[in-house]
Write a protein that holds these residues in place. Sequence first.
Motif, PDB file in Angstrom:
ATOM      1  N   ALA B 286       0.836  -1.198   0.000  1.00  0.00           N
ATOM      2  CA  ALA B 286       0.000   0.000   0.000  1.00  0.00           C
ATOM      3  C   ALA B 286       0.872   1.250   0.000  1.00  0.00           C
ATOM      4  O   ALA B 286       0.595   2.223  -0.713  1.00  0.00           O
ATOM      5  CB  ALA B 286      -0.932  -0.010   1.209  1.00  0.00           C
ATOM      6  N   TYR B 432      -0.303  -7.057  -5.636  1.00  0.00           N
ATOM      7  CA  TYR B 432      -0.709  -5.673  -5.346  1.00  0.00           C
ATOM      8  C   TYR B 432      -2.226  -5.476  -5.370  1.00  0.00           C
ATOM      9  O   TYR B 432      -2.720  -4.430  -4.963  1.00  0.00           O
ATOM     10  CB  TYR B 432      -0.067  -4.715  -6.350  1.00  0.00           C
ATOM     11  CG  TYR B 432       1.353  -4.318  -5.979  1.00  0.00           C
ATOM     12  CD1 TYR B 432       1.593  -3.343  -5.005  1.00  0.00           C
ATOM     13  CD2 TYR B 432       2.445  -4.919  -6.597  1.00  0.00           C
ATOM     14  CE1 TYR B 432       2.891  -2.985  -4.664  1.00  0.00           C
ATOM     15  CE2 TYR B 432       3.742  -4.568  -6.263  1.00  0.00           C
ATOM     16  CZ  TYR B 432       3.963  -3.599  -5.302  1.00  0.00           C
ATOM     17  OH  TYR B 432       5.232  -3.242  -4.956  1.00  0.00           O
ATOM     18  N   VAL B 435      -4.382  -3.978  -2.603  1.00  0.00           N
ATOM     19  CA  VAL B 435      -4.303  -2.546  -2.287  1.00  0.00           C
ATOM     20  C   VAL B 435      -5.607  -1.849  -2.709  1.00  0.00           C
ATOM     21  O   VAL B 435      -6.009  -0.856  -2.111  1.00  0.00           O
ATOM     22  CB  VAL B 435      -3.074  -1.898  -2.978  1.00  0.00           C
ATOM     23  CG1 VAL B 435      -3.078  -0.389  -2.811  1.00  0.00           C
ATOM     24  CG2 VAL B 435      -1.788  -2.494  -2.425  1.00  0.00           C
TER      25      VAL B 435
END
Lengths: 475, 475
Positions: B286, B432, B435
């Motif tokens: 993040a 990812y 996030v």
Amino acid sequence: MPPHATSFPSLGPSKLSIKTKQHCLNVKQLMGQESGIIYLRGALNILRDDTDVEIKFRQESNFFYLTGVNEPDFQFVFDFASHVSYLIAPFIPETERMWKGEPDSVEEMLQKYDVDQIVYDDDLARLIEAINPSSVFVLDTTDTTPISKVVPMDKIDICMLKPAMYESRLLKFPWEIQLIRKVTHLSSHAHITLMREVQFGKNESELQALFEWECARNGASYQSYLPIVASGKHAATLHYTHNNKWLNRKDNSDMLLLVDAGGEKNCYGTDITRTYPVSGKFSAEAKTIYNIVLKMQQAVLDRLRPGTLWTEMQNLVIRILCQELIRIGILVGDQEEILKLGLTRAFYFHGLGHSVGLDVHDVGGRKAGVFNCLGDEEDNVARSHFLLDRPLEANMIITVEPGLYFNDVSLKAWTGFPELQKYFNLELLQKYRKVGGVRIEDTVLITENGYENLTIAPKTVDDIEALMAATHPRN
Amino acid sequence: MPPHATSFPSLGPSKLSIKTKQHCLNVKQLMGQESGIIYLRGALNILRDDTDVEIKFRQESNFFYLTGVNEPDFQFVFDFASHVSYLIAPFIPETERMWKGEPDSVEEMLQKYDVDQIVYDDDLARLIEAINPSSVFVLDTTDTTPISKVVPMDKIDICMLKPAMYESRLLKFPWEIQLIRKVTHLSSHAHITLMREVQFGKNESELQALFEWECARNGASYQSYLPIVASGKHAATLHYTHNNKWLNRKDNSDMLLLVDAGGEKNCYGTDITRTYPVSGKFSAEAKTIYNIVLKMQQAVLDRLRPGTLWTEMQNLVIRILCQELIRIGILVGDQEEILKLGLTRAFYFHGLGHSVGLDVHDVGGRKAGVFNCLGDEEDNVARSHFLLDRPLEANMIITVEPGLYFNDVSLKAWTGFPELQKYFNLELLQKYRKVGGVRIEDTVLITENGYENLTIAPKTVDDIEALMAATHPRN
């Protein structure tokens, strides 16, 4: 410490399993039709003026009643012959999903709503063709709805659905009662908060914001109507919604605050009014006026049960009001004569109550003409469809809201007639004017044997003063 | 102790003395006309569907711009020849005053608004007859406005007013700047409150309600747009306004919350987005994504001054985004090749900013065609009148709002092309995805020498974590 970290109960949004199918069957039975379909179009997303700012979505009440769907752009069909209900969902193209998110899948919609089949909107024509209904019952005459493009006008009936829908909405099912009970309880708590928080030096707008926050954090993120937060003489203005005056002790240290507000959750609302002194302590005049209104309300509450005639209740409160105004000396003369002249209307000039449900002034209370579509009668029904003029029945939810107001416009008009002046003690009237206005309004459920008061905010002078004492020490 | 007894500042409703006359003169100058009149109709009170429930009133923005009137049912005339402005007030009959209260008197209106004469609406025809204008400039083509009943259609011009109005609204006057500064400050504080209050176990809806309450109790009882309170993967849905998910630690203990919300006061709004971890501490992934977006924003802020080309800024942030995604390894290959293919659009697919004012997507930023009424150009202007495609000027108020999103629909589409797959590291991308999305949005004022950031909520990783530490002790 965070001020609200621990107080949010588990009343947030959740998937309801609302049994709306029984509403469809009820409407069908009331219409007495064995064939044809109901067609409804739900509310659309609306943009403000010539901008791209979305208005907060609120489903159309009749659509919510039959579907439980609280999302824009849906349509609905219910087939009287097969009892099959079809929810017609907007098809959201891939490009829009990037912006709006994934819509519910067919399986999710079937789980979420009490309907039998999901159809996407580009299939509406095929659906109607497959059903081939003899009649299509719709709510209104607009021909902008998609249905008018796929059904010849002579099959569309605009008369029968609305009165049956209104009739059906009058008596609440148990789950509707539970929803309204919950929203009435949490709104009562918001009224209690305002009683605690009100102080000279605050603005009506802050109190309105506090009321809305107290409702929202308990799960009611809508208000059933624009709140009225009216201090001093503004309490006598029935539709006062400016809510922007400062509570100034210098203006009137005996000032009353009238708050007429109720939250809404899952499209079901409530309607509550409380009136109390900003200082925490009623003045002698305010107490006198307040107790008259309380007496009017209690007299009606004592008589609430199936079979009670609302018109009789309206006459009853006017009679009590007349007696009391004569007793305290504001009105002078023979009671029957004053009643005949209607002089109480100088002080009390609104209805005693109305049905409450998906709309705050809910539909269905009219005695006559509800199955009559044409002519003046229909106009009349349309104009005042929330009037109550029939005997009460169990599972009605209604308000009881007498009031007594010192409204400048009204008093000027009534005391302006030379032949009526002898009935008013103008000097005494002047003394009471600063009371402004009092209304006490509860939302109640009619039960088999009487009623249940869903409203739990205090309302006797003693109870209000006791509640306010902690935050309003006497100076 | 009452929780909010001492914290309400003196920002409540007050009579503004807004200098709207200068707006009229500005519009006149931009139109280059020496005769004729402007005619505008303000917003009306609207009832919801077939009910008597009033919708919360919001004035039409152009009407507020020229008049400062925030009440329903007004009209306005400005005479180019004499520079006299006429506010046309609704006449409220005595019977309605009992319900609505006494309207402002003529004297009160003259004191409250920057207009020269007050006329009641039944005198509109006589007023127009007396002025006998060569042309009547109006905003739109609807013939339902009262003016079409008193002026022949061939005198009504629907082309010239709108582009001049839009142009005029782009550059803000000092008092407009002060209003927007104030509402941006108070909205920033509402964002700070949410950072402090957010916790696992809460619902997005509660945080929305808290934001609205924090704005309202500080004087902004409207929101400039429907708030977006989006947790986890919903942050990647740009127009997510459901705001009904529970913040569940089990779903994602590194969950980010994206809040895009701004209050509105006196019809002037603001536009702010903050993204932060529900736990109070950014995860490694993040933090990486967040800092890329912050870098994009800072690069633009560093270049804000009169003359800066917005299109260049848009190219700049895309270049930075591309560099950074290659640096961290999500995108693979030659930077210029990736830019040419537009692959950053898989992660960032909205505009970099827009003008802010009476509308959140305010008007006036278009370079070309603003004085062109007819043909495609006009359609284009109408469709996207809030795009910014001209050099910046002092006294513009705009947003700078880069973002980076892991949007399922977008990523599926972009990584679905076999010939593009080699540019994506799908395994890393997967890492990812949780996030969700990050957007950082400030509302800023362009000044003679640079800019003033009106938004004062923290936005570096360190500042956010420091702010949240007090209420989010690390477990």
